[in-house]
Design an enzyme around this catalytic site. Structure first.
Site, mmCIF file in Angstrom:
data_model
loop_
_atom_site.group_PDB
_atom_site.id
_atom_site.type_symbol
_atom_site.label_atom_id
_atom_site.label_comp_id
_atom_site.label_asym_id
_atom_site.label_seq_id
_atom_site.Cartn_x
_atom_site.Cartn_y
_atom_site.Cartn_z
ATOM 1 N N ASN A 1 95.287 -19.419 53.395
ATOM 2 C CA ASN A 1 93.845 -19.480 53.621
ATOM 3 C C ASN A 1 93.615 -19.546 55.133
ATOM 4 O OD1 ASN A 1 91.141 -20.073 53.740
ATOM 5 N ND2 ASN A 1 91.281 -22.043 52.662
ATOM 6 N N LYS B 1 90.841 -19.676 56.648
ATOM 7 C CA LYS B 1 89.624 -20.437 56.994
ATOM 8 C C LYS B 1 88.904 -19.702 58.129
ATOM 9 C CE LYS B 1 91.897 -24.568 55.318
ATOM 10 N NZ LYS B 1 92.029 -26.023 55.345
ATOM 11 N N GLU C 1 94.206 -29.598 45.739
ATOM 12 C CA GLU C 1 94.252 -29.855 47.177
ATOM 13 C C GLU C 1 93.545 -31.180 47.482
ATOM 14 O OE1 GLU C 1 94.687 -25.998 49.592
ATOM 15 O OE2 GLU C 1 92.561 -26.233 49.191
ATOM 16 N N GLY D 1 94.656 -30.489 56.366
ATOM 17 C CA GLY D 1 94.513 -30.424 57.819
ATOM 18 C C GLY D 1 94.874 -31.712 58.548
ATOM 19 N N HIS E 1 86.617 -24.525 47.247
ATOM 20 C CA HIS E 1 87.391 -25.207 48.287
ATOM 21 C C HIS E 1 86.629 -26.448 48.766
ATOM 22 C CE1 HIS E 1 89.565 -26.095 51.933
ATOM 23 N NE2 HIS E 1 90.554 -25.368 51.448
ATOM 24 N N SER F 1 98.447 -29.778 53.951
ATOM 25 C CA SER F 1 99.522 -30.013 54.921
ATOM 26 C C SER F 1 100.897 -29.522 54.464
ATOM 27 C CB SER F 1 99.572 -31.499 55.330
ATOM 28 O OG SER F 1 98.373 -31.848 55.996
ATOM 29 N N GLU G 1 86.262 -27.725 51.593
ATOM 30 C CA GLU G 1 85.441 -27.564 52.804
ATOM 31 C C GLU G 1 84.087 -26.972 52.445
ATOM 32 O OE1 GLU G 1 88.419 -25.485 55.048
ATOM 33 O OE2 GLU G 1 89.534 -27.358 55.286
HETATM 34 P P1 13P Z 1 96.120 -27.269 55.509
HETATM 35 O O1 13P Z 1 97.350 -26.516 55.109
HETATM 36 O O2 13P Z 1 95.668 -26.974 56.905
HETATM 37 O O3 13P Z 1 96.226 -28.724 55.208
HETATM 38 O O4 13P Z 1 94.931 -26.710 54.585
HETATM 39 C C1 13P Z 1 95.107 -26.635 53.205
HETATM 40 C C2 13P Z 1 93.977 -25.878 52.647
HETATM 41 O O5 13P Z 1 92.842 -26.318 52.706
HETATM 42 C C3 13P Z 1 94.260 -24.570 52.039
HETATM 43 O O6 13P Z 1 93.164 -24.082 51.339
#
Ligand code: 13P
Length: 235
Positions: free
Chosen positions: A6, A8, A159, A165, A90, A195, A92
Site C-alpha cells: 500500500n 498510501k 491491521e 506506521g 483502511h 509494521s 486511515e
Molecule cells: P505500515 O507497514 O507502514 O505499518 O502500514 C501498514 C498499512 O497500513 C498497510 O495498509
C-alpha cells in the site's frame, strides 16, 4: 501467499513506473507464483504491462459508476485501466478521513457487484487492544457487520491501528490469536498488516492462518519489497 504493498500518499507517477518495472523484472526472473498486489496513488494508475502475478489496485474509490462527487474516482475512471482490485476500510480512511461504516459497506457492496477483488481492512485501536482479546474480537467483528464474508473475491486484512506506521508490529502471539478467531467465521484469505518489514516477514508469514501481508512503509523501497516477496516465495 499474498504480498501486498500500500503506497498510501507516497511515490509519484514516475517513481511508481520505475518501481513496477523493477518488480516485474524480479517476478519474471524468479518465476514468482505468489499473488502480488500493489496499490499506488491514484495519479499513478495506468494500464501497466505486468506479469500475471502482479495486480494493480486502487486505495479507494467512490461507490458510483460516475457522477458529481468532487475529488473522488468512480468505477468508470478505474475501469479505464482495467483495474479490478480495491482496498476498502483502511483505518486511515476510517479514522483520519472519517469514513462511516455505512459508506464503507456501500463501497463494499458496489465493488462486490462489479466482481472486484476486495482487500477489506479491519483492526482495533490501542485502547481496545489494552482491554484484551475478547474486546479486540468484538471490535474487529463489528467492522465486518454488513459485509458478505462468503464473497469469493474477498481478502481480509487485519491491521491493528496501533501497529501501523509505528515500527512496532503486533507480536506473533497477538496475530495468531486474532487470525485464528477470525478464521472461524472467515474462509477468505487473511492478511496481517502493521509494521511488517524484511526482518519480521518470515515469522509473520509462518503464523498459522496468515495467508499474506499488507505492507506500507517498508514496501515503498522496491529492494525491500522484492526481498519480502522472495521470502514468501521461499517459504
Ligand atoms: P505500515 O507497514 O507502514 O505499518 O502500514 C501498514 C498499512 O497500513 C498497510 O495498509
Amino acid at each position: 501467499m499474498i504480498i501486498a504493498s500500500n503506497f498510501k500518499t507516497n511515490h509519484t507517477r514516475e517513481s511508481t513506473k520505475e518501481y513496477l518495472v523493477k518488480l516485474n523484472h524480479f517476478v519474471k526472473e524468479n518465476s514468482i507464483k505468489e499473488e502480488i498486489l500493489v496499490f499506488p496513488p491514484s495519479t499513478a494508475l495506468d494500464n501497466y504491462n505486468l506479469h500475471d502475478s502482479i495486480k494493480i489496485g486502487v486505495q479507494n474509490a467512490y461507490p458510483t459508476d460516475k457522477g458529481s462527487f468532487t475529488g473522488e474516482l468512480g468505477f468508470t475512471q478505474i475501469d479505464e485501466f482495467d483495474i479490478k482490485t480495491i482496498l476498502i476500510g483502511h483505518s486511515e480512511r476510517r479514522h483520519i478521513l472519517k469514513e462511516s461504516d455505512e459508506l464503507i459497506v456501500s463501497k463494499y457492496n458496489f465493488y462486490k457487484d462489479k466482481n472486484y477483488k476486495i482487500v477489506y481492512c479491519i483492526g482495533e485501536p490501542k485502547e481496545v487492544r489494552d482491554d484484551g482479546l475478547e474486546k479486540v474480537l468484538e471490535y474487529n467483528f463489528s467492522q465486518l457487520d454488513g459485509i458478505d464474508l462468503d464473497y469469493e473475491n474477498l481478502i481480509v486484512a487485519y491491521e491493528p491501528v496501533w501497529a501501523i506506521g509505528t515500527g512496532v508490529s503486533a507480536t506473533t502471539k497477538d496475530i495468531e490469536e486474532t487470525l485464528s478467531a477470525l478464521r472461524k467465521s472467515i474462509k477468505a484469505p487473511l492478511l496481517y498488516g502493521g509494521s511488517v518489514k524484511v526482518a519480521n516477514t518470515k515469522e509473520i508469514l509462518e503464523i498459522k492462518n496468515c495467508d499474506g501481508i499488507l505492507v506500507g512503509t517498508a514496501s515503498w523501497d522496491i529492494e525491500d519489497f522484492k526481498e519480502m516477496v522472495r521470502i514468501a516465495h521461499e517459504i
